[in-house]
Structure formats: structure tokens, C-alpha cells
Design a protein around this motif. Structure first.
Motif, PDB file in Angstrom:
ATOM      1  N   GLY A  45      57.796  51.140  38.395  1.00 45.89           N
ATOM      2  CA  GLY A  45      56.775  50.969  39.412  1.00 45.89           C
ATOM      3  C   GLY A  45      55.489  51.730  39.179  1.00 45.89           C
ATOM      4  N   LEU A  46      55.246  52.194  37.946  1.00 47.42           N
ATOM      5  CA  LEU A  46      53.994  52.889  37.624  1.00 47.42           C
ATOM      6  C   LEU A  46      53.066  51.937  36.880  1.00 47.42           C
ATOM      7  CD1 LEU A  46      55.422  56.309  36.364  1.00 47.42           C
ATOM      8  CD2 LEU A  46      54.352  55.851  38.587  1.00 47.42           C
ATOM      9  N   GLU A  47      51.797  52.038  37.176  1.00 47.78           N
ATOM     10  CA  GLU A  47      50.817  51.163  36.527  1.00 47.78           C
ATOM     11  C   GLU A  47      49.704  52.011  35.932  1.00 47.78           C
ATOM     12  OE1 GLU A  47      47.869  47.384  37.539  1.00 47.78           O
ATOM     13  OE2 GLU A  47      49.398  48.005  38.973  1.00 47.78           O
ATOM     14  N   PHE A  48      49.592  51.961  34.604  1.00 49.78           N
ATOM     15  CA  PHE A  48      48.551  52.694  33.899  1.00 49.78           C
ATOM     16  C   PHE A  48      47.634  51.718  33.166  1.00 49.78           C
ATOM     17  CE2 PHE A  48      52.278  55.728  33.348  1.00 49.78           C
ATOM     18  CZ  PHE A  48      51.906  56.558  34.408  1.00 49.78           C
ATOM     19  N   THR A  49      46.399  52.104  32.996  1.00 48.84           N
ATOM     20  CA  THR A  49      45.497  51.417  32.068  1.00 48.84           C
ATOM     21  C   THR A  49      45.513  52.204  30.766  1.00 48.84           C
ATOM     22  OG1 THR A  49      44.059  50.595  33.830  1.00 48.84           O
ATOM     23  CG2 THR A  49      43.128  50.700  31.612  1.00 48.84           C
ATOM     24  N   PHE A  50      45.886  51.530  29.673  1.00 48.13           N
ATOM     25  CA  PHE A  50      46.004  52.202  28.382  1.00 48.13           C
ATOM     26  C   PHE A  50      44.810  51.879  27.494  1.00 48.13           C
ATOM     27  CE2 PHE A  50      50.427  52.118  29.745  1.00 48.13           C
ATOM     28  CZ  PHE A  50      50.873  53.382  29.380  1.00 48.13           C
ATOM     29  N   ALA A  51      44.457  52.851  26.660  1.00 49.97           N
ATOM     30  CA  ALA A  51      43.432  52.642  25.635  1.00 49.97           C
ATOM     31  C   ALA A  51      43.863  53.363  24.374  1.00 49.97           C
ATOM     32  CB  ALA A  51      42.065  53.149  26.111  1.00 49.97           C
ATOM     33  N   GLY A  52      43.280  52.976  23.251  1.00 50.03           N
ATOM     34  CA  GLY A  52      43.618  53.613  21.980  1.00 50.03           C
ATOM     35  C   GLY A  52      42.609  53.245  20.912  1.00 50.03           C
ATOM     36  N   GLY A  53      42.979  53.513  19.659  1.00 43.50           N
ATOM     37  CA  GLY A  53      42.085  53.265  18.539  1.00 43.50           C
ATOM     38  C   GLY A  53      42.551  52.129  17.655  1.00 43.50           C
ATOM     39  N   ASP A  54      42.303  52.265  16.341  1.00 43.35           N
ATOM     40  CA  ASP A  54      42.593  51.183  15.400  1.00 43.35           C
ATOM     41  C   ASP A  54      44.062  50.794  15.342  1.00 43.35           C
ATOM     42  OD1 ASP A  54      40.027  50.817  13.363  1.00 43.35           O
ATOM     43  OD2 ASP A  54      40.134  52.779  14.299  1.00 43.35           O
ATOM     44  N   ALA A  55      44.961  51.738  15.642  1.00 46.15           N
ATOM     45  CA  ALA A  55      46.391  51.442  15.553  1.00 46.15           C
ATOM     46  C   ALA A  55      46.798  50.307  16.488  1.00 46.15           C
ATOM     47  CB  ALA A  55      47.206  52.692  15.875  1.00 46.15           C
ATOM     48  N   LEU A  56      46.022  50.068  17.525  1.00 49.22           N
ATOM     49  CA  LEU A  56      46.364  49.000  18.473  1.00 49.22           C
ATOM     50  C   LEU A  56      46.133  47.612  17.892  1.00 49.22           C
ATOM     51  CD1 LEU A  56      45.040  50.382  21.890  1.00 49.22           C
ATOM     52  CD2 LEU A  56      47.348  50.489  20.935  1.00 49.22           C
ATOM     53  N   ARG A  57      45.453  47.534  16.749  1.00 45.13           N
ATOM     54  CA  ARG A  57      45.189  46.228  16.157  1.00 45.13           C
ATOM     55  C   ARG A  57      46.331  45.783  15.236  1.00 45.13           C
ATOM     56  NH1 ARG A  57      39.200  44.898  14.376  1.00 45.13           N
ATOM     57  NH2 ARG A  57      39.407  46.881  13.291  1.00 45.13           N
ATOM     58  N   ALA A  58      47.412  46.530  15.183  1.00 46.33           N
ATOM     59  CA  ALA A  58      48.557  46.159  14.356  1.00 46.33           C
ATOM     60  C   ALA A  58      49.271  44.950  14.951  1.00 46.33           C
ATOM     61  CB  ALA A  58      49.515  47.343  14.243  1.00 46.33           C
ATOM     62  N   ALA A  59      50.227  44.419  14.191  1.00 44.58           N
ATOM     63  CA  ALA A  59      50.997  43.277  14.677  1.00 44.58           C
ATOM     64  C   ALA A  59      52.021  43.730  15.710  1.00 44.58           C
ATOM     65  CB  ALA A  59      51.702  42.601  13.500  1.00 44.58           C
ATOM     66  N   ASP A  60      52.391  42.808  16.597  1.00 45.78           N
ATOM     67  CA  ASP A  60      53.462  43.097  17.550  1.00 45.78           C
ATOM     68  C   ASP A  60      54.769  43.324  16.808  1.00 45.78           C
ATOM     69  OD1 ASP A  60      52.137  43.000  20.025  1.00 45.78           O
ATOM     70  OD2 ASP A  60      52.176  40.819  20.034  1.00 45.78           O
ATOM     71  N   GLU A  61      55.564  44.271  17.288  1.00 47.79           N
ATOM     72  CA  GLU A  61      56.873  44.538  16.697  1.00 47.79           C
ATOM     73  C   GLU A  61      57.958  44.262  17.739  1.00 47.79           C
ATOM     74  OE1 GLU A  61      57.242  48.113  14.232  1.00 47.79           O
ATOM     75  OE2 GLU A  61      55.094  48.428  14.559  1.00 47.79           O
ATOM     76  N   GLY A  62      57.936  43.076  18.257  1.00 43.99           N
ATOM     77  CA  GLY A  62      58.955  42.673  19.222  1.00 43.99           C
ATOM     78  C   GLY A  62      58.611  42.998  20.659  1.00 43.99           C
ATOM     79  N   LEU A  63      57.508  43.699  20.876  1.00 47.57           N
ATOM     80  CA  LEU A  63      57.110  44.067  22.232  1.00 47.57           C
ATOM     81  C   LEU A  63      55.595  43.944  22.322  1.00 47.57           C
ATOM     82  CD1 LEU A  63      58.288  45.119  24.902  1.00 47.57           C
ATOM     83  CD2 LEU A  63      57.848  47.441  24.094  1.00 47.57           C
ATOM     84  N   LYS A  64      55.129  43.124  23.247  1.00 43.64           N
ATOM     85  CA  LYS A  64      53.707  42.810  23.309  1.00 43.64           C
ATOM     86  C   LYS A  64      52.925  43.853  24.092  1.00 43.64           C
ATOM     87  CE  LYS A  64      54.350  37.795  22.957  1.00 43.64           C
ATOM     88  NZ  LYS A  64      54.102  36.484  23.606  1.00 43.64           N
ATOM     89  N   LEU A  65      51.672  44.003  23.709  1.00 49.76           N
ATOM     90  CA  LEU A  65      50.753  44.820  24.496  1.00 49.76           C
ATOM     91  C   LEU A  65      50.495  44.131  25.836  1.00 49.76           C
ATOM     92  CD1 LEU A  65      47.841  45.907  22.099  1.00 49.76           C
ATOM     93  CD2 LEU A  65      49.475  47.429  23.222  1.00 49.76           C
ATOM     94  N   PRO A  66      50.360  44.896  26.899  1.00 46.90           N
ATOM     95  CA  PRO A  66      50.024  44.271  28.180  1.00 46.90           C
ATOM     96  C   PRO A  66      48.543  43.905  28.224  1.00 46.90           C
ATOM     97  CG  PRO A  66      50.176  46.648  28.438  1.00 46.90           C
ATOM     98  CD  PRO A  66      50.602  46.346  27.031  1.00 46.90           C
ATOM     99  N   ASN A  67      48.246  42.820  28.917  1.00 43.88           N
ATOM    100  CA  ASN A  67      46.849  42.474  29.142  1.00 43.88           C
ATOM    101  C   ASN A  67      46.121  43.650  29.790  1.00 43.88           C
ATOM    102  OD1 ASN A  67      46.921  39.916  28.065  1.00 43.88           O
ATOM    103  ND2 ASN A  67      47.197  38.874  30.020  1.00 43.88           N
TER     104      ASN A  67
END
Length: 365
Positions: free
Chosen positions: A243-265
């Protein structure tokens, strides 16, 4: 003088005079050395760089060539750098594009300095390498931004867009991510902003409930992660499950391919925004499509660098380093200018937001 001899002499003289303008207009081809690995983990990037050159060559195949290139395989070891530079000297290159490895680049630059051959690099961001090149006046020109530029942009983004939020700055303990987080923290401090939480976490864990609970207890709403795409996705999943909701941010590492778990919109990434936007963008896009090559970052940079070579060849100046510093190059990534230290002067970072399977340019508040 015999009339026949005089006539022949006049004909020869006329031919010579007629030929002089075209001979004067003949332009020596710029010799470009392309240095990139042809095996190992970086070989794909080398292939993509060369693909950009190839597409540019094919698009303008009906035009008189202005440059030619020779390829040199890069070995990512210090002792190989000088050998590569000596090979480039033997090949009589005028300018070099590439070098994907810090070790080989650092060893090659002093040798290339001796023969006044500049290097245009497209991927190495290390501040240490760039500062050393500037200090020793080494002929390094960089299309890639500095590592510190990303921290400056990220901190500015946080202050401008999260200034009234409860922010956490966390990192996974790896050297690159710790340095990024530390640089952002210092920039935020200079801007008068203090994150509520400064923390680290163990990367590669299947669950991150302990971390997200700590963030929740601190009333955190926005989190900048110095960590991998998978770790960020796991945090988002585990937070949502309790039940927690965060807005996440990051750097270049976020441009990698999904590894079975998708980034949230809504996940934000501070990335170099390399896209086709110059005057030739439409034609270049068609050329990429025709070649069956996706216009990803390194093929685009390869094409843009080929455009720079084409324009550099037409400057017709013996001191190419000075020409690189004094010329504005028109490319498919927009205008490119270098300052006196070889740094690209145009900002390339942007805040991108993850929406429905891809990063798109974010409109700031």
C-alpha cells in the motif's frame, strides 16, 4: 622553332592551363581512423558505431567522397593503447573516432598528441579522464557528456520538480552508483535542498520489503535510486504490495532491458537524450529504415560523427584540433560545438518518463 613543335608546345601549354583549376580544386580525402572493439561485451557498440558511418556513406554515395576511413580493433588494455596509436600513425590518419575503453584511450592520447591527431570520443564520461586531457592539452574531443553533468541535471530536476516533496536518495554501494548519489547530494546541498533519507541497499535481492518499509515510515514520496532497473522495479512492486506509492527516478541503468519485472509507469530517468532532430533527420531516418538498422543511440552517434567528418574535411585546415574548436557542425543530433577543452557545449541530458513500455520526454511542472 619548327612550326609543328611550336604547335605541340602550345597544345600542351593549353592543356596544362585548362587542368590547373580542376587540379587546384581537387581535395585530399580526410583519413579517419575508427577505433572500436570487434569482440567482447563492447563489440556490439563498435558495430553500431560503424553502422552509422555506413548509413551516412550509403546516403551520400552519389556525392564525391570527402573522407575515407580505416578501422583499428581496440583492445581494452593500457599497453594496447599506444600500439593502436602507432598503427594509426602508420596508416597516416588525420583524425580518430572511437576508443570505447578508458584504459586504451588514456594510453593512446599522448602518442596521438605528438602527431597532432585529434580523437573524437562518443561514450566515455569519466571526469578524471577529461580533466587529465584538459590539464595536459591532449587532443580529446567528447560528444559524450561528463559524469558530473548528469548529477547536475538530476539535482536541478529534483529541486525544480520535487522541491516540496519528501525525497530519499539511495544507492546500491557500487562505485558508479555511489559516486552518482554522492555527486547529486553535494549538488542538492549547494542548492539548499536536503533529502529526508540518505540510505543504501543490497543489490540483487529478490525482495526489498525492509527498505520500502523504512522509506514509508519516513513519509517518503519520491525516491532517486542509484541502482539497477531490476532493483528499482522490485522496490516499486514491493511498495505497491503493502500500500505504499513512491515516484522513482534514476540514471542510465534504468534504460536496461526488463528482467522479468517491468518498470512502473511514471518512473523517471535522467538520460542523455540522443535523437534525430537536425535538418537531415527525415532523410536520415529513411536511410536507417532502408538499411534495416534501428536508430539507436550509437548508430545515431556514428552517423552524426560521419557528418562532422564530412564538414571537417571541407574546412581544409591543417590544424584539425583548432578547426574542431572553432566550427559549428550541423548534425542529426543538432548543432555540435566544442569548447577550448574539447567538451561539447550543448546540453544533452533530459528527464524521460516511462510510459507503456518506453521512455518519452517528460514535460516538467
Amino acid at each position: 622553332m619548327n612550326k609543328n613543335v611550336a604547335y605541340i608546345f602550345q597544345v600542351i601549354l593549353a592543356v596544362i592551363c585548362f587542368s590547373l583549376p580542376s587540379m587546384a580544386q581537387e581535395q585530399k580525402l580526410l583519413r579517419v581512423g575508427i577505433v572500436a572493439p570487434d569482440d567482447g561485451t563492447l563489440s556490439l557498440l563498435g558495430t553500431q558505431l560503424r553502422a552509422g558511418f555506413y548509413i551516412h556513406e550509403q546516403q551520400f554515395i552519389d556525392n564525391p567522397p570527402t573522407f575515407e576511413f580505416v578501422e583499428e580493433a581496440e583492445i581494452c588494455e593500457p599497453e594496447a593503447g599506444a600500439d593502436i596509436a602507432y598503427s594509426l600513425e602508420e596508416a597516416r590518419v588525420d583524425v580518430v573516432v572511437g576508443f570505447f575503453c578508458v584504459e586504451s584511450l588514456s594510453a593512446a592520447l599522448p602518442v596521438l598528441q605528438q602527431i597532432n591527431v585529434p580523437v573524437i570520443n562518443i561514450n566515455i564520461r569519466s571526469d578524471i579522464v577529461r580533466d587529465e586531457a584538459a590539464r595536459l592539452d591532449l587532443p580529446l574531443f567528447s560528444l559524450a557528456p561528463r559524469a558530473s553533468d548528469q548529477a547536475k541535471f538530476a539535482s536541478r530536476y529534483i529541486i525544480d520538480n520535487w522541491g516540496d516533496k519528501s525525497v530519499a536518495l539511495i544507492e546500491d554501494g557500487t562505485i558508479s552508483n555511489r559516486e552518482l548519489a554522492d555527486a547529486i547530494r553535494l549538488q542538492l546541498d549547494d542548492g539548499g535542498f536536503q533529502p529526508i533519507v540518505l540510505d543504501n541497499f543490497r543489490p540483487g535481492q529478490e525482495k526489498q520489503f525492509g527498505l520500502v518499509r523504512r522509506l514509508g515510515q519516513s513519509k517518503i514520496t519520491h525516491v532517486f535510486v542509484g541502482g539497477s532497473r531490476l532493483d528499482t522495479s522490485i522496490m516499486a512492486r514491493d511498495a505497491a504490495s503493502i500500500g505504499l506509492e513512491f515516484t522513482f527516478a534514476g540514471g542510465d541503468a534504468l534504460r536496461a532491458a526488463d528482467e522479468g519485472l517491468k518498470l512502473p509507469n511514471g518512473t523517471i530517468a535522467i538520460l542523455p537524450d540522443i535523437k534525430m532532430s537536425g535538418d537531415n533527420a527525415i532523410a536520415a531516418r529513411a536511410a536507417f529504415d532502408s538499411a534495416g538498422i534501428f536508430p539507436d543511440r550509437f548508430p545515431i552517434l556514428g552517423y552524426a560523427t560521419a557528418e562532422i567528418m564530412n564538414q571537417l574535411a571541407q574546412v581544409n585546415d591543417d590544424d584539425l584540433s583548432e578547426s574542431l574548436k572553432s566550427t559549428e557542425f550541423k548534425t542529426i543530433i543538432g548543432p555540435v560545438t566544442f569548447n577550448q577543452f574539447g567538451e561539447r557545449q550543448e546540453s544533452v541530458f533530459n528527464a524521460m518518463i516511462w510510459q507503456d513500455g518506453r521512455f518519452v520526454e517528460e514535460v516538467s511542472n
